[in-house]
Design an enzyme around this catalytic site. Structure first.
Site, PDB file in Angstrom:
ATOM      1  CB  CYS A   1      -0.933  -0.003   1.200  1.00 17.88           C
ATOM      2  SG  CYS A   1      -1.739  -1.579   1.456  1.00 17.88           S
TER       3      CYS A   1
ATOM      4  CG  HIS B   1      -2.859   4.280   4.519  1.00 17.01           C
ATOM      5  ND1 HIS B   1      -2.608   4.217   3.173  1.00 17.01           N
ATOM      6  CD2 HIS B   1      -2.973   2.984   4.927  1.00 17.01           C
ATOM      7  CE1 HIS B   1      -2.553   2.954   2.777  1.00 17.01           C
ATOM      8  NE2 HIS B   1      -2.781   2.185   3.826  1.00 17.01           N
TER       9      HIS B   1
ATOM     10  CD  GLU C   1      -3.616   7.630   8.543  1.00 17.49           C
ATOM     11  OE1 GLU C   1      -4.471   6.800   8.185  1.00 17.49           O
ATOM     12  OE2 GLU C   1      -3.016   8.383   7.752  1.00 17.49           O
TER      13      GLU C   1
ATOM     14  CG  HIS D   1      -6.651   0.341   0.245  1.00 20.49           C
ATOM     15  ND1 HIS D   1      -5.634   1.078  -0.339  1.00 20.49           N
ATOM     16  CD2 HIS D   1      -6.094  -0.297   1.303  1.00 20.49           C
ATOM     17  CE1 HIS D   1      -4.511   0.881   0.323  1.00 20.49           C
ATOM     18  NE2 HIS D   1      -4.768   0.054   1.327  1.00 20.49           N
TER      19      HIS D   1
ATOM     20  CG  PHE E   1      -1.274  -5.457   4.638  1.00 16.56           C
ATOM     21  CD1 PHE E   1      -1.760  -4.653   5.646  1.00 16.56           C
ATOM     22  CD2 PHE E   1      -2.140  -6.367   4.060  1.00 16.56           C
ATOM     23  CE1 PHE E   1      -3.078  -4.744   6.079  1.00 16.56           C
ATOM     24  CE2 PHE E   1      -3.464  -6.480   4.476  1.00 16.56           C
ATOM     25  CZ  PHE E   1      -3.929  -5.657   5.483  1.00 16.56           C
TER      26      PHE E   1
END
Lengths: 431, 326
Positions: free
Chosen positions: A184, A322, A333, A359, A418
């Protein structure tokens, strides 16, 4: 000869002169942007396969992608969908930077792209099953080869680096190249590496960004196994920072920006859109899927970006989060932002575009940067969509549901992966 | 600032260490295909020798998250770290970077066959039937093994590293990209030590079918697919000197270009004879560039300048130049 001993490293200021984007909101930033600030969603029921028996039923598919991008020496069959999206976005950014009319030597322009190596050809998947070994659940490679389902193009579609090669051939550049796959944060990494290359004069300009197209049955199944996907059945189930969030919606996207030295942009007479002034990167080293405890290493990435940009926390007006819409990421976050910004965390604006486009995995970082630069130019903070139920753990100003008129002078763009690679980029408006 | 290589780890079908690899290459012994691999054409794949990774791990349970490629990477990374003499008790782990590269990891179709058997047995294959119930037939750890960047993540977890990190994918030149990023991070003082490496495992049906169908791998092509990992420990030379580390070489330049040719410094130095190297190890994919460098550090005469070139399938070119320490 020793390139690391050079005096006056990092001597250039790095500006952005072109932007390009393809997402579920459409092809081209001019198409995506009005929908983003109006709170429109590009998330729809999955069209690529019948998902009626699946737990995941919606995705953010990019519906307008070139089928034949006309890349020299590269048949369309060599390019998977993500590759074609990156070519589209790179061309758009190239045009805005006016690199055809006011060129830079091809040796002085490079490419940095982030993508996901993961690729399975759906036709080949079925062929492998149909030609499997009769006595066990394994591929029979010779029967599969004999079936003719794997063509020459399959080899190149499988190569993650084809995304860079296609853009290189389309744009005719010959400079430095970086191709990343940090899940990501891949395109954020690519932008960070491109920024460093321009800053230290290794290239005069770089096309940077990335693309991913993982809204496919087996990718969705793999992420569902991790429990990362929302099980909602309606497009509004992507709801970053909302108390009822239960996972992310898979999206597709590709984006690119043109970075160049300030001297180069001025010499060419290019319009300067913004400046990249910091790249922070820190590794969680904790767990492959969970954020680091209390957001420590996500906070570290943001702190490093601020320090490199010589910015104080109080100078930041906006954070492109994010914000995946998973229970863990969004709370974590938020905690990381509070750690870095202290009381100022409650004064700045934070938003996530995952409710609009899903996403986009490897493209998430570049989507954040492109939308942030446009927000600076337009004076409008992008909203967080589908945020209706406040979560006590997520108590910042997330600009809910509709864009807000706001002067954004400085911003951070986050991308956390990840695998634990956390990236934050500092962006300054050009005034 | 100059960048020193203070530790090397290398595992390939030719050996479990850089020295074993170098000896095999020097003696000109060609790699024999792995005829025990029943799932692939036995002429197509060369496998690394047996190695015991689990006993070396601080968190041995994490081995279930490691693909074969990542297991190779972890083994070589631990070897490089041991060889460097870097003390993990005294190093600042927030300033310890991990820069990695690979090419062939990712979704592996065979891993889904259990789900297919439930979903598609006795009916037309249709993704409609691959519901979450069918997915229960898939190894739950499989998804994590598909993460291309899992190698750098798992190495960071094993060693507790929190510095800069990145993972590159660019065919044979991706190891050079990782090396370039690590050297630049050290020169910029973004990190103080970097573990930099590349790894690949091409012994899968998916890789074999892709390489064979394209005419590159046996039986239609010449490539003997292999597997391997090469890792280096990098430090600023001044720091290596201050802890009296054994410096094997200094990295003078790394250049990776999009098209045309890379630009090494204008030197005529030692270079590994790739014609001799590949038959000894098989084709190592993304691990090729750093594996040649790691073996080359053993093969090249001391005090030599050595240049290592590599080219990727999709048109990239890389050149790495090092000076071997006397």
């Amino acid at each position: 000869m020793d390139q690391y001993g050079t005096a006056d490293r990092n001597r250039h200021r790095v500006v952005i002169t072109g932007l390009g984007l393809t997402t579920a909101l459409g092809r081209g930033l001019d198409t995506c942007w009005p929908k983003l600030i109006a709170g429109e969603s590009g998330i729809r029921p999955i069209s690529y396969f019948d998902s009626s028996e699946h737990a995941t039923k919606v995705s953010g598919e990019a519906r307008d992608v070139s089928r034949e991008p006309d890349v020299p020496d590269t048949p369309a069959s060599y390019m998977r969908r993500a590759c074609r999206m990156f070519v589209d976005a790179s061309q758009e950014a190239w045009r805005q930077a006016r690199l055809t009319e006011m060129p830079i030597s091809p040796d002085q322009i490079g490419i940095a792209a982030g993508t996901s190596t993961n690729y399975l050809d759906m036709r080949l998947v079925k062929a492998a099953w149909e030609t499997r070994r009769p006595d066990m659940l394994r591929t029979d490679p010779e029967r599969l080869l004999a079936s003719g389902a794997a063509d020459e193009g399959h080899f190149y579609r499988r190569q993650g680096d084809m995304i860079g090669a296609a853009a290189v051939r389309k744009l005719g550049v010959r400079g430095p190249v970086f191709l990343t796959d940090t899940a990501c944060s891949a395109s954020a990494h690519a932008i960070g590496l491109a920024y460093q290359a321009v800053r230290r004069g290794k290239a005069r300009a770089m096309i940077a960004g990335g693309a991913a197209a993982l809204a496919r049955p087996l990718s969705i199944l793999a992420f569902a196994l991790l429990g990362a996907l929302s099980r909602g059945e309606t497009p509004d189930c992507a709801r970053p920072f909302d108390k009822k969030r239960d996972g992310f919606v898979m999206g597709e996207g590709g984006g690119a920006i043109v970075l160049e030295t300030l001297e180069s942009a001025r010499e060419r007479g290019a319009s300067i859109l913004a400046e990249i002034c910091g790249f922070g990167c820190a590794t969680s080293g904790h767990n492959l899927t969970d954020p680091s405890p209390a957001g420590r290493w996500e906070a570290q990435a943001m702190s490093l970006a601020l320090a490199e940009g010589r910015m104080t926390p109080e100078q930041i007006d906006y954070i492109a989060a994010h914000g995946t819409s998973t229970p863990k990421n969004d709370a974590n976050e938020t905690q990381a932002i509070k750690t870095v910004f202290g009381p100022h965390a409650y004064r700045l604006m934070v938003s996530s575009n995952k409710g609009h486009i899903g996403h986009t995995i490897s493209a998430a970082g570049v989507c954040n940067v492109v939308f942030t630069v446009r927000a600076m130019i337009e004076g409008v903070a992008p909203p967080t969509l589908n945020l209706r139920n406040p979560d006590p753990e997520c108590d910042l100003d997330y600009v809910p549901n509709l864009g807000r008129a706001a002067k954004i002078r400085t911003a951070l763009c986050n991308a956390f992966a990840f695998g634990g690679q956390n990236v934050s980029l500092a962006v300054r408006a050009w005034e | 600032v100059s960048i020193a290589i203070t530790g090397v780890g290398l595992i390939t079908p030719a050996g479990l260490t850089a020295r074993e690899n170098a000896e095999r290459i020097r003696s000109g012994v060609n790699m024999q295909p792995d005829r025990s691999n029943k799932s692939l054409n036995c002429e197509s794949f060369a496998r690394a020798g047996q190695f015991d990774l689990e006993r070396r791990l601080r968190y041995p349970k994490n081995i279930k998250f490691m693909s074969r490629a990542v297991q190779l990477a972890m083994y070589a990374a631990l070897d490089a770290l041991d060889a460097s003499g870097v003390s993990m008790d005294s190093v600042d782990r927030a300033r310890f970077g991990v820069h990695t590269a690979c090419g062939e990891t990712g979704l592996e179709n065979e891993e889904f066959f259990g789900a297919y058997s439930l979903a598609w047995q006795d009916r037309e294959p249709d993704f409609k039937y691959l519901s979450l119930r069918a997915s229960k037939m898939v190894d739950p750890y499989f998804s994590l093994r598909t993460l291309t960047n899992a190698g750098s993540g798992l190495i960071a977890m094993e060693l507790g590293l929190h510095g800069t990190s990145c993972h590159f994918i660019h065919g044979e030149t991706s190891g050079a990209q990782a090396l370039e990023a690590a050297c630049e991070d050290l020169a910029d003082r973004r990190c103080d030590v970097a573990l930099c490496g590349a790894y690949d495992h091409l012994g899968t049906a998916a890789a074999y079918v892709a390489y064979a169908a394209s005419g590159f791998a046996r039986p239609r092509g010449e490539l003997l697919l292999g597997e391997g990992a090469a890792f280096l420990v990098l430090e600023r030379t001044e720091d290596a000197h201050s802890r009296a580390a054994c410096i094997q070489a200094e990295v003078l330049s790394v250049d990776v270009r999009a098209g045309g040719s890379a630009a090494p410094p204008d030197v005529t130095g030692f270079s590994v004879d790739r014609g001799a190297y590949r038959p000894s190890t098989g084709y190592l994919g993304a691990a090729t560039a750093l594996a040649e460098l790691a073996a080359g550090l053993e093969l090249a005469p001391r005090a030599a300048l050595a240049t290592f070139r590599s080219e990727g399938w999709c048109g990239s070119a890389a050149a790495i130049t090092v000076r071997l320490t006397d």
